[in-house]
Design a protein around this motif. Structure first.
Motif, short mmCIF file in Angstrom:
data_model
loop_
_atom_site.label_atom_id
_atom_site.label_comp_id
_atom_site.label_asym_id
_atom_site.label_seq_id
_atom_site.Cartn_x
_atom_site.Cartn_y
_atom_site.Cartn_z
N GLU A 1 -10.06 3.16 -4.92
CA GLU A 1 -9.87 1.72 -5.11
C GLU A 1 -10.78 0.94 -4.16
N GLU B 1 3.99 1.56 -1.03
CA GLU B 1 4.70 1.68 -2.32
C GLU B 1 3.77 2.25 -3.39
N ALA B 2 2.49 1.80 -3.35
CA ALA B 2 1.51 2.32 -4.32
C ALA B 2 1.24 3.80 -4.07
N CYS B 3 1.23 4.21 -2.80
CA CYS B 3 1.00 5.62 -2.47
C CYS B 3 2.15 6.50 -2.95
N CYS C 1 0.83 -1.21 0.00
CA CYS C 1 0.00 0.00 0.00
C CYS C 1 0.86 1.26 0.00
N LYS D 1 4.03 5.82 -5.59
CA LYS D 1 3.93 5.90 -7.05
C LYS D 1 2.79 6.82 -7.48
N ASN D 2 1.67 6.77 -6.74
CA ASN D 2 0.51 7.59 -7.09
C ASN D 2 0.04 8.33 -5.84
N PRO D 3 0.58 9.52 -5.57
CA PRO D 3 0.26 10.23 -4.32
C PRO D 3 -1.07 11.00 -4.36
N LEU D 4 -1.88 10.83 -5.39
CA LEU D 4 -3.16 11.55 -5.49
C LEU D 4 -4.20 10.86 -4.60
N GLN E 1 -7.70 9.44 -6.12
CA GLN E 1 -7.52 8.25 -6.95
C GLN E 1 -7.22 7.01 -6.11
N ARG E 2 -6.39 7.18 -5.09
CA ARG E 2 -6.03 6.04 -4.24
C ARG E 2 -7.23 5.56 -3.43
#
Length: 487
Positions: free
Chosen positions: A68, A54-56, A52, A58-61, A64-65
Motif C-alpha cells: 500500500e 485493524e487492517a492488519c 492500521c 483483517k489482512n495479515p499478509l 499485500q499490506r
C-alpha cells in the motif's frame, strides 16, 4: 519490495514503542487539559495506529499490506509527531520540576502518575516519601466551609503525627500539585520550628520524663542538645572544672530515670524517641567526662569547641528584631538547623571516629565544599553522612552510583539538590565511568562556586538558569577495594 518492507517494519516498531509509552499518559484528562496541542497530535497518531492495526488483523499478509502506497509516509509522519510530543512532554515535566524542585528526585513515570490525577490529592500519598524523607502520609480533613479537603498534619512511617500550624488547601491552588506541595514544604518547616520553640519553653515547666513522651522525637532530640550545650557552658562559666564534675553528676540520674522509663509500658513511637535520646545522651555524658579528664576550663577550650553544639538564639550578628533560631556549631563552622521533618528514626552510635568525621564534614560545609568518607564496605561511610544530616535536620538523598550512570541523570539530581537545598550522598562514587566522572566533577564545581557567592539566587547550569537554595551540598563515599577501579 524487501527493502520497502524493512523500512515499514522499522518505522512501525518505532511508532509502537513510543505509542505504548504515551497512550496511558494521554488517556488522563488532566494531562489532556495541561497539554491540549500535544493531546490533539496524539489523537491523530492514535487513530492512524488503530486503523492500521485493524487492517492488519483483517489482512495479515505482509507483502499485500506493505504494498500500500500510504503506509510508509503515514508511519514517518506519525513518528515525527510523536517525537514532537515527547519533546514537549519533557519540557512540561521540566516546568513542573522547576516549580517544585523535589520532583527532580522522582522518575518521569512517577511524576506523570502524580500529574495525571491532580484532581485527587490523596493519590499523591504513595510518592510523598521520595519528596519528603520523613513524611509517609498527610492527614486530610474535610473543610466544613468550602467542602474541600485540607491537609492538617503529617505522619511518619513510624506513626508519629505532627500537626501543622496552618492547614494547606489544595483547592486554593486549583489542585496544581506542584503549588500545594510547595505549601506543604513551607508549613512543614514552620511546624517543626514552632514545636522546637514551644518544647523549649515547656522543658523547665514539667517533669522531664513526661516532657520527652509528649513531643515529636526529632524535637525532643534537638531541645535535649540545646539544653545540654547550655548546661555545659553554664557549668564551665560559673565553676570551671568543678562545674563540669557537678554537671556530670546530674546527668547520671537522668540516664537512670530514662532506662527505667524505657522498661515501662510505652507506645512504639515513644520507644523510638527514647531509644534515639539514649544514644545521644550516652555520648553527651561521655563527652562531659572526657572534658573533665582533659582539664577543659572554659568554653573557648578546643576540647569543647570541637563538639557538636546546639544554640537557640538570634545568631552571631544579633541584629535587632532578629528571629530566634536553632544553630549548630562545631569548631569555627556554623550551620543553621534545617527544620526538615525526618520522622522518628534511630540515631547512629557516636564513636571517636564519628566525631572526627563530623568535624571534617562540618569544616567542609563551612567552606561550601562536600566531604568524601573513604573505607571498606560496611564501615558506616554513608550512615555517618546521613546521621549528620539528621543532626542538622537536612534532607539527604542517597544515590547508588554504578557504571550505568550518565551525565544526564546526574544533572537532573544536581538540579534538584541546588533548587531544594538538600544534600546528596553519592554512594560508591568510584564505580562511575572515568569519562562521566570528569563531567560530574564539573557539575559539582559549578554548584559549589554558586553557593560560595553570597548574593547569588540563580545560576546557569546545564544549559539553563536554575534557582539556588543555600544549604545544598554533595558528599561522596568511596570503597578503594572495589574491583572495578581504585579510588
Amino acid at each position: 519490495k524487501i527493502l520497502r518492507m524493512q523500512a515499514i517494519l522499522d518505522e512501525m516498531l518505532k511508532c509502537q514503542g513510543v505509542w505504548q509509552y504515551l497512550e496511558p499518559i494521554f488517556s488522563s484528562s488532566d494531562i489532556q487539559q495541561s497539554m491540549p496541542a500535544e493531546a490533539q497530535k496524539f489523537v491523530m497518531v492514535n487513530n492512524m495506529w488503530r486503523v492500521c492495526m485493524e487492517a492488519c488483523i483483517k489482512n495479515p499478509l505482509v507483502l499485500q499490506r506493505t504494498a500500500e502506497e500510504r503506509i510508509l509516509p503515514n508511519f514517518i509522519e506519525a513518528n515525527r509527531l510523536l517525537e514532537a510530543i515527547l519533546k514537549q512532554l519533557h519540557q512540561f515535566l521540566e516546568t513542573k520540576r522547576t516549580a517544585f524542585p523535589r520532583f527532580y528526585f522522582l522518575s518521569n513515570e512517577e511524576l506523570l502518575e502524580i500529574l495525571s490525577e491532580t484532581k485527587d490529592p490523596l493519590l499523591v500519598q504513595p510518592h510523598l516519601s521520595k519528596c519528603f524523607e520523613g513524611i509517609h502520609t498527610l492527614r486530610f480533613e474535610n473543610e466544613s466551609t468550602a467542602g474541600s479537603l485540607a491537609i492538617s498534619a503529617m505522619l511518619s512511617r513510624e506513626g508519629e503525627m505532627v500537626p501543622f500550624l496552618t492547614n494547606v488547601c489544595p483547592a486554593e491552588r486549583d489542585y496544581q500539585v506542584e503549588l500545594w506541595l510547595q505549601d506543604v514544604e513551607s508549613v512543614m518547616t514552620t511546624a517543626i520550628r514552632g514545636q522546637v520553640a514551644d518544647s523549649l519553653k515547656a522543658y523547665s515547666d514539667v517533669n522531664r520524663d513526661s516532657w520527652m513522651l509528649n513531643w515529636p522525637g526529632q524535637v525532643v532530640l534537638c531541645v535535649c542538645q540545646i539544653m545540654w550545650t547550655r548546661g555545659v557552658e553554664r557549668a564551665l562559666a560559673e565553676e570551671g572544672m568543678q562545674g563540669l564534675q557537678n554537671f556530670e553528676d546530674t546527668l547520671e540520674p537522668q540516664m537512670k530515670a530514662m532506662i527505667k522509663l524505657i522498661r515501662g509500658d510505652l507506645s512504639r513511637v515513644q520507644r523510638c524517641t527514647l531509644e534515639a535520646v539514649v544514644v545521644i545522651e550516652v555520648h553527651n555524658r561521655d563527652t562531659v567526662s572526657q572534658l573533665y579528664q582533659e582539664e577543659c576550663r572554659d568554653i573557648n577550650s578546643f576540647a569543647w569547641l570541637s563538639q557538636l553544639r546546639y544554640y537557640w538564639d538570634a545568631g552571631r550578628e544579633r541584629r535587632r528584631g532578629a528571629q530566634m533560631d536553632c544553630r549548630v556549631q562545631q569548631v569555627n563552622a556554623e550551620m543553621k538547623y534545617g527544620y526538615e521533618y525526618l520522622g522518628n528514626t534511630p540515631r547512629l552510635v557516636i564513636t571517636p571516629l564519628t566525631d572526627r568525621c563530623y568535624r571534617t564534614l562540618m569544616g567542609a560545609l563551612h567552606l561550601f565544599l562536600g566531604g568524601a568518607p573513604e573505607g571498606p564496605a560496611g564501615t558506616g561511610k554513608t550512615e555517618t553522612t546521613k546521621d549528620l544530616a539528621k543532626a542538622l535536620a537536612k534532607q539527604c538523598v542517597v544515590y547508588n552510583c554504578s557504571d550505568q550512570v550518565g551525565p544526564r541523570e546526574m544533572a537532573k539530581l544536581f538540579k534538584g539538590l541546588a533548587s531544594s537545598g538538600a544534600w546528596a550522598c553519592l554512594d560508591e562514587f568510584n564505580r562511575i565511568e572515568i569519562q562521566v566522572l570528569s563531567v560530574v566533577a564539573q557539575q559539582v564545581a559549578t554548584i559549589q562556586q554558586a553557593v560560595s557567592e553570597p548574593t547569588i539566587t540563580e545560576f546557569w547550569f546545564e544549559g539553563g538558569p536554575i534557582k539556588l537554595k543555600r544549604g545544598c551540598s554533595v558528599f561522596i563515599t568511596m570503597n578503594p577495594g572495589y574491583a572495578g577501579r581504585s579510588a
